[in-house]
Design an enzyme around this catalytic site. Structure first.
Site, mmCIF file in Angstrom:
data_model
loop_
_atom_site.group_PDB
_atom_site.id
_atom_site.type_symbol
_atom_site.label_atom_id
_atom_site.label_comp_id
_atom_site.label_asym_id
_atom_site.label_seq_id
_atom_site.Cartn_x
_atom_site.Cartn_y
_atom_site.Cartn_z
ATOM 1 N N ASP A 15 0.880 -1.171 0.000
ATOM 2 C CA ASP A 15 0.000 0.000 0.000
ATOM 3 C C ASP A 15 0.914 1.216 0.000
ATOM 4 O OD1 ASP A 15 -2.186 1.700 0.169
ATOM 5 O OD2 ASP A 15 -3.171 0.530 1.728
ATOM 6 N N ILE A 16 0.306 2.402 -0.130
ATOM 7 C CA ILE A 16 1.113 3.617 0.045
ATOM 8 C C ILE A 16 0.899 4.149 1.465
ATOM 9 C CG2 ILE A 16 1.314 4.375 -2.360
ATOM 10 C CD1 ILE A 16 -1.119 6.219 -1.830
ATOM 11 N N ASP A 33 3.871 2.136 -4.893
ATOM 12 C CA ASP A 33 3.048 3.205 -5.468
ATOM 13 C C ASP A 33 2.851 2.897 -6.951
ATOM 14 O OD1 ASP A 33 1.977 5.508 -6.474
ATOM 15 O OD2 ASP A 33 3.535 6.851 -5.702
ATOM 16 N N TYR A 122 -14.774 5.916 -12.984
ATOM 17 C CA TYR A 122 -14.416 4.592 -12.452
ATOM 18 C C TYR A 122 -14.777 3.512 -13.475
ATOM 19 C CZ TYR A 122 -14.890 0.524 -9.284
ATOM 20 O OH TYR A 122 -14.810 -0.701 -8.683
ATOM 21 N N LYS A 126 -12.335 1.089 -15.797
ATOM 22 C CA LYS A 126 -12.387 -0.372 -15.688
ATOM 23 C C LYS A 126 -12.654 -1.029 -17.050
ATOM 24 C CE LYS A 126 -11.349 -1.177 -11.398
ATOM 25 N NZ LYS A 126 -10.170 -1.961 -11.027
ATOM 26 N N ILE A 152 -18.723 -5.544 -2.770
ATOM 27 C CA ILE A 152 -18.120 -6.509 -1.844
ATOM 28 C C ILE A 152 -18.385 -6.096 -0.393
ATOM 29 C CG2 ILE A 152 -15.945 -7.615 -1.113
ATOM 30 C CD1 ILE A 152 -16.905 -8.370 -3.976
HETATM 31 N N1 SER Z 1 -18.112 -1.177 -4.902
HETATM 32 C C1 SER Z 1 -17.865 -0.375 -6.071
HETATM 33 C C2 SER Z 1 -18.475 0.960 -5.959
HETATM 34 O O1 SER Z 1 -19.533 1.046 -5.356
HETATM 35 C C3 SER Z 1 -18.410 -1.060 -7.277
HETATM 36 O O2 SER Z 1 -17.455 -1.860 -7.802
HETATM 37 O O3 SER Z 1 -17.976 1.894 -6.495
#
Ligand code: SER
Length: 298
Positions: A15-16, A33, A122, A126, A152
């Site tokens: 981690d940083i 990093d 984001y 991805k 998750i």
């Molecule tokens: N858990 C992530 C988010 O809510 C989705 O991959 O941004």
């Protein structure tokens, strides 16, 4: 889970930021990093690294709040990791997400291959990671593997700036104040997964023989629930839990553009993926784990 599989000394966490004491006690931990190529290369060379698992990324909500930083970490960081993987013949795992889909994608369920036009930086980063990894696999034989994770749920880590964070925070609130104010509408359904299933899926996928993989990027699914459904399940253990709803427009718009369910039939067929936690198991486990963490802190 990786350490059980490969031996404690053979898995290096990084981690940083300084990690909590138990992380240092659990095995090797180093500073790394993703924006510092020389630092990464030094670690790979000095430790004879063979597999690189690349988790660094800004999640959906923090990414929208700081697009320039998200672009740097999620895209430039990924390019460093891809270059290094090619240069040092590493095998590479990169997680993707439900956020890699957008409002024009099929939502119930979202298959592995379909339109992907996400509306967050984001998600864009991805999709870029999925495509770059697959391209380098086709062109140079890079052993790139990517799983699209649902939200998750884990007791050990604090929510990290994502749209699915409420589903972790609600357990902490249920056990502390007994009140959770949810930033999503009560009926917002999203794919979710217990951290135990997520770790197992990752390790099983990393182990799957190349000849079994018909894809390099797979959806993995476990369950889908709404804030109302998870609250009802928590109330079976803690009947006093009060949940109020105060939808936040940024997060609600993001959630409404994501799939409500994942189709993971390819993962099931190709490398035998099967989840073990349903909503009931997830809720009991989270309540016990959060209590244990609180006791440890005290
Ligand atoms: N858990 C992530 C988010 O809510 C989705 O991959 O941004």
């Amino acid at each position: 889970m990786c350490r059980k599989q490969y031996g404690t000394e053979n898995v290096i966490l990084s981690d940083i930021k300084k990690a909590p004491p138990e992380v240092y006690r659990s095995g090797p931990f180093v500073y790394a990093d993703v924006l510092d190529y020389k630092n990464l290369r030094e670690l790979v060379v000095n430790n004879r690294i063979t597999w690189l698992v690349h988790y660094s990324a800004l999640l959906s909500v923090v990414g929208e709040a700081n697009v320039a930083l998200a672009r740097k970490i999620n895209i430039t960081g990924l390019h460093n990791v891809l270059d290094l993987a090619l240069e040092s013949c590493l095998r590479l795992f990169v997680p993707s997400t439900i956020g890699a889909f957008g409002p024009s994608s099929p939502r119930d369920p979202a298959p592995d291959l379909c339109v992907q036009r996400p509306h967050t930086i984001y998600g864009v980063s991805k999709v870029h990671a999925e495509l770059m990894g697959e391209y380098l696999h086709h062109k140079y034989g890079l052993d790139f593997r990517c799983l699209r994770y649902p939200g998750i749920i884990s007791a050990n880590t604090q929510p990290g700036g994502g749209t699915t964070d409420y589903a972790v925070q609600i357990f902490h609130d249920a056990l502390s104040t007994g009140h959770h104010e949810c930033y999503l509408r009560a009926d917002t359904r999203l794919p979710m997964m217990h951290i135990g299933d997520c770790h197992r899926a990752t390790v099983e996928f990393m182990h799957a023989p190349e000849c079994q993989l018909s894809l390099r990027t797979y959806n993995i699914a476990a369950m889908s629930f709404t804030p109302e459904e998870v609250s009802t399940e928590i109330r079976k253990h803690l009947p006093h839990l009060k949940v109020t709803y105060n939808p936040d427009s940024v997060r609600q718009t993001i959630a409404d553009s994501w799939p409500v369910r994942f189709d993971d039939s390819n993962a099931q067929r190709d490398w035998g993926w099967k989840s073990t936690y349903g909503l009931e198991e997830l809720v009991s486990d989270m309540l016990i784990s959060v209590v244990l963490i609180v006791i440890e802190i005290i």
